[in-house]
Design an enzyme around this catalytic site. Structure first.
Site, PDB file in Angstrom:
ATOM      1  N   LYS A 175      -8.192  34.975  -8.826  1.00 23.63           N
ATOM      2  CA  LYS A 175      -7.078  35.655  -8.189  1.00 23.63           C
ATOM      3  C   LYS A 175      -6.251  36.429  -9.224  1.00 23.63           C
ATOM      4  CE  LYS A 175      -6.324  31.862  -4.909  1.00 23.63           C
ATOM      5  NZ  LYS A 175      -5.370  30.808  -4.517  1.00 23.63           N
ATOM      6  N   GLY A 176      -6.316  36.016 -10.471  1.00 24.42           N
ATOM      7  CA  GLY A 176      -5.379  36.512 -11.485  1.00 24.42           C
ATOM      8  C   GLY A 176      -5.367  38.020 -11.668  1.00 24.42           C
TER       9      GLY A 176
ATOM     10  N   GLU B 142     -10.606  41.948 -15.546  1.00 26.59           N
ATOM     11  CA  GLU B 142     -10.031  40.615 -15.737  1.00 26.59           C
ATOM     12  C   GLU B 142      -8.551  40.727 -16.062  1.00 26.59           C
ATOM     13  OE1 GLU B 142     -10.145  37.629 -15.366  1.00 26.59           O
ATOM     14  OE2 GLU B 142     -12.091  36.705 -15.759  1.00 26.59           O
ATOM     15  N   ASP B 143      -7.812  39.681 -15.770  1.00 24.96           N
ATOM     16  CA  ASP B 143      -6.409  39.640 -16.184  1.00 24.96           C
ATOM     17  C   ASP B 143      -6.286  39.127 -17.618  1.00 24.96           C
ATOM     18  OD1 ASP B 143      -7.412  37.281 -15.071  1.00 24.96           O
ATOM     19  OD2 ASP B 143      -5.406  36.460 -14.772  1.00 24.96           O
TER      20      ASP B 143
ATOM     21  N   ASP C 196      -9.297  34.310 -22.354  1.00 19.40           N
ATOM     22  CA  ASP C 196      -8.636  33.250 -23.118  1.00 19.40           C
ATOM     23  C   ASP C 196      -9.697  32.566 -23.989  1.00 19.40           C
ATOM     24  OD1 ASP C 196      -7.218  31.061 -24.015  1.00 19.40           O
ATOM     25  OD2 ASP C 196      -6.298  30.593 -22.107  1.00 19.40           O
TER      26      ASP C 196
ATOM     27  N   LYS D 106      -6.497  36.981 -25.557  1.00 11.70           N
ATOM     28  CA  LYS D 106      -5.983  36.006 -26.525  1.00 11.70           C
ATOM     29  C   LYS D 106      -7.000  35.877 -27.628  1.00 11.70           C
ATOM     30  CE  LYS D 106      -3.366  32.504 -24.092  1.00 11.70           C
ATOM     31  NZ  LYS D 106      -3.345  31.085 -23.718  1.00 11.70           N
TER      32      LYS D 106
ATOM     33  N   PHE E 276       1.135  30.349 -23.322  1.00 10.28           N
ATOM     34  CA  PHE E 276       0.721  30.101 -21.948  1.00 10.28           C
ATOM     35  C   PHE E 276       1.497  31.092 -21.090  1.00 10.28           C
ATOM     36  CE2 PHE E 276       1.056  28.164 -17.753  1.00 10.28           C
ATOM     37  CZ  PHE E 276      -0.296  28.100 -17.468  1.00 10.28           C
ATOM     38  N   VAL E 277       0.770  32.042 -20.522  1.00 10.20           N
ATOM     39  CA  VAL E 277       1.427  33.150 -19.835  1.00 10.20           C
ATOM     40  C   VAL E 277       1.294  33.012 -18.311  1.00 10.20           C
ATOM     41  CG1 VAL E 277       1.478  34.986 -21.556  1.00 10.20           C
ATOM     42  CG2 VAL E 277      -0.660  34.492 -20.406  1.00 10.20           C
TER      43      VAL E 277
ATOM     44  N   ASP F  99      -1.132  32.399 -12.940  1.00 10.75           N
ATOM     45  CA  ASP F  99      -0.428  31.276 -12.305  1.00 10.75           C
ATOM     46  C   ASP F  99      -0.223  30.089 -13.222  1.00 10.75           C
ATOM     47  OD1 ASP F  99      -3.240  30.592 -12.363  1.00 10.75           O
ATOM     48  OD2 ASP F  99      -2.747  28.933 -11.024  1.00 10.75           O
TER      49      ASP F  99
ATOM     50  N   ARG G 294       2.475  33.680  -9.540  1.00 14.13           N
ATOM     51  CA  ARG G 294       1.626  34.875  -9.602  1.00 14.13           C
ATOM     52  C   ARG G 294       2.415  36.126  -9.229  1.00 14.13           C
ATOM     53  NH1 ARG G 294      -3.824  33.238 -10.038  1.00 14.13           N
ATOM     54  NH2 ARG G 294      -4.368  31.324  -8.959  1.00 14.13           N
TER      55      ARG G 294
HETATM   56  C1  PRP Z   1      -7.928  32.497 -15.439  1.00 12.42           C
HETATM   57  C2  PRP Z   1      -7.896  33.985 -15.672  1.00 12.42           C
HETATM   58  C3  PRP Z   1      -9.276  34.307 -16.205  1.00 12.42           C
HETATM   59  C4  PRP Z   1      -9.652  33.017 -16.917  1.00 12.42           C
HETATM   60  C5  PRP Z   1      -9.526  33.210 -18.392  1.00 12.42           C
HETATM   61  O1  PRP Z   1      -8.489  32.295 -14.199  1.00 12.42           O
HETATM   62  O2  PRP Z   1      -7.627  34.665 -14.473  1.00 12.42           O
HETATM   63  O3  PRP Z   1     -10.189  34.579 -15.166  1.00 12.42           O
HETATM   64  O4  PRP Z   1      -8.769  31.999 -16.476  1.00 12.42           O
HETATM   65  O5  PRP Z   1      -9.710  32.001 -19.096  1.00 12.42           O
HETATM   66  P1  PRP Z   1     -10.969  31.698 -19.988  1.00 12.42           P
HETATM   67  O6  PRP Z   1     -11.243  32.911 -20.825  1.00 12.42           O
HETATM   68  O7  PRP Z   1     -10.507  30.525 -20.816  1.00 12.42           O
HETATM   69  O8  PRP Z   1     -12.119  31.340 -19.118  1.00 12.42           O
HETATM   70  P2  PRP Z   1      -8.391  30.919 -13.400  1.00 12.42           P
HETATM   71  O9  PRP Z   1      -9.636  30.135 -13.637  1.00 12.42           O
HETATM   72  O10 PRP Z   1      -7.100  30.239 -13.708  1.00 12.42           O
HETATM   73  O11 PRP Z   1      -8.419  31.398 -11.892  1.00 12.42           O
HETATM   74  P3  PRP Z   1      -7.403  32.404 -11.177  1.00 12.42           P
HETATM   75  O12 PRP Z   1      -7.734  33.789 -11.680  1.00 12.42           O
HETATM   76  O13 PRP Z   1      -7.677  32.232  -9.737  1.00 12.42           O
HETATM   77  O14 PRP Z   1      -5.997  31.984 -11.558  1.00 12.42           O
END
Ligand code: PRP
Length: 176
Positions: A46-47, A102-103, A106, A134, A154-155, A161, A167
C-alpha cells in the site's frame, strides 16, 4: 512502540515530494522516449499509493497500471524478511516493459522478491523507481530512478505506515 504525532519531525514536505515526483517523471519519460511499447507501471501497495499517483502524471508515455500487494512488515518497525503476497494482478507481463514504483527500499527484501516474481514472466525490461532509499542496509539494490536517500530513520506518512496508521499524513515524518 507508541508514536506521539506531536513529536514527529518532518523529513520531507509534500512540496519536496511533489517536486521530486515531477523530476523523476521527466527522467522516466526521457528514458523510454525511443521505446514505442507501453510501460506497465507496477504500484507496490500500500505504501506507494501516493508517490505512484504523483509520479505517473508526469510520465509522458503510453502506460497501464498494475497493482500488487506484498508485505514484509507485520506491525513492527523492522522488516521480518518474510514476504507475503496479498494480491497480484494476473495480466501477463511477458515481453512488457515494467516500471516498479516503490515508496521505500529498506532492507531490499521486498523489491528483490518483486523483481524475481516479475522476471519469471519474461518481461522485456524491468526498471525501478523508489521515493526513498535507505542505505543503512547493504541491500545492493540499484534503483534506476532514485528519489531521496535517507538515514536509518523509521519513517511514516505519505503512504508509509506504522501498524497501518499514519499513511495519510501529507509529509514524510520520523520520530527521533
Ligand atoms: C514496506 C514498503 C516497501 C517495503 C520496504 O512495505 O512499502 O514495500 O516495506 O522494506 P524492505 O526493503 O525492507 O523490504 P510493507 O511490507 O510495510 O507493506 P505496505 O506497503 O503495505 O505498508
Amino acid at each position: 512502540m507508541e508514536i506521539d504525532p506531536k513529536k514527529l519531525k518532518v523529513l520531507l514536505t509534500e512540496e519536496e515530494i511533489l517536486e521530486k515526483a515531477k523530476e523523476i517523471g521527466k527522467q522516466i519519460t526521457e528514458y523510454y522516449k525511443n521505446i514505442d511499447d507501453e510501460i506497465i507501471a507496477v504500484c507496490a501497495l500500500k505504501g506507494s499509493v501516493h508517490f505512484f499517483s504523483d509520479l505517473v502524471k508526469h510520465i509522458d508515455h503510453d502506460m497501464k497500471y498494475y497493482f500488487v500487494r506484498v508485505s514484509s512488515y507485520h506491525g513492527g518497525t523492522s522488516s521480518t524478511g518474510k514476504i507475503t503476497v496479498n494480491s497480484w494482478t494476473n495480466e501477463p507481463l511477458e515481453g512488457k516493459h515494467i516500471l516498479i514504483v516503490e515508496d521505500i527500499v529498506d532492507t531490499g527484501n521486498t523489491i528483490r522478491f518483486l523483481i524475481n516474481e516479475i522476471k519469471k514472466q519474461n518481461p522485456a525490461s524491468i526498471k525501478l523507481t523508489s521515493l526513498l532509499i535507505k542505505n543503512a542496509h547493504d541491500h545492493g539494490i540499484d534503483v534506476d530512478f532514485p528519489g531521496f536517500e535517507i538515514d536509518n530513520y523509521f519513517v511514516i506518512g505519505y503512504g508509509l505506515d506504522y501498524d497501518e496508521k499514519y499513511r495519510n499524513l501529507p509529509f514524510i515524518g520520523y520520530v527521533e
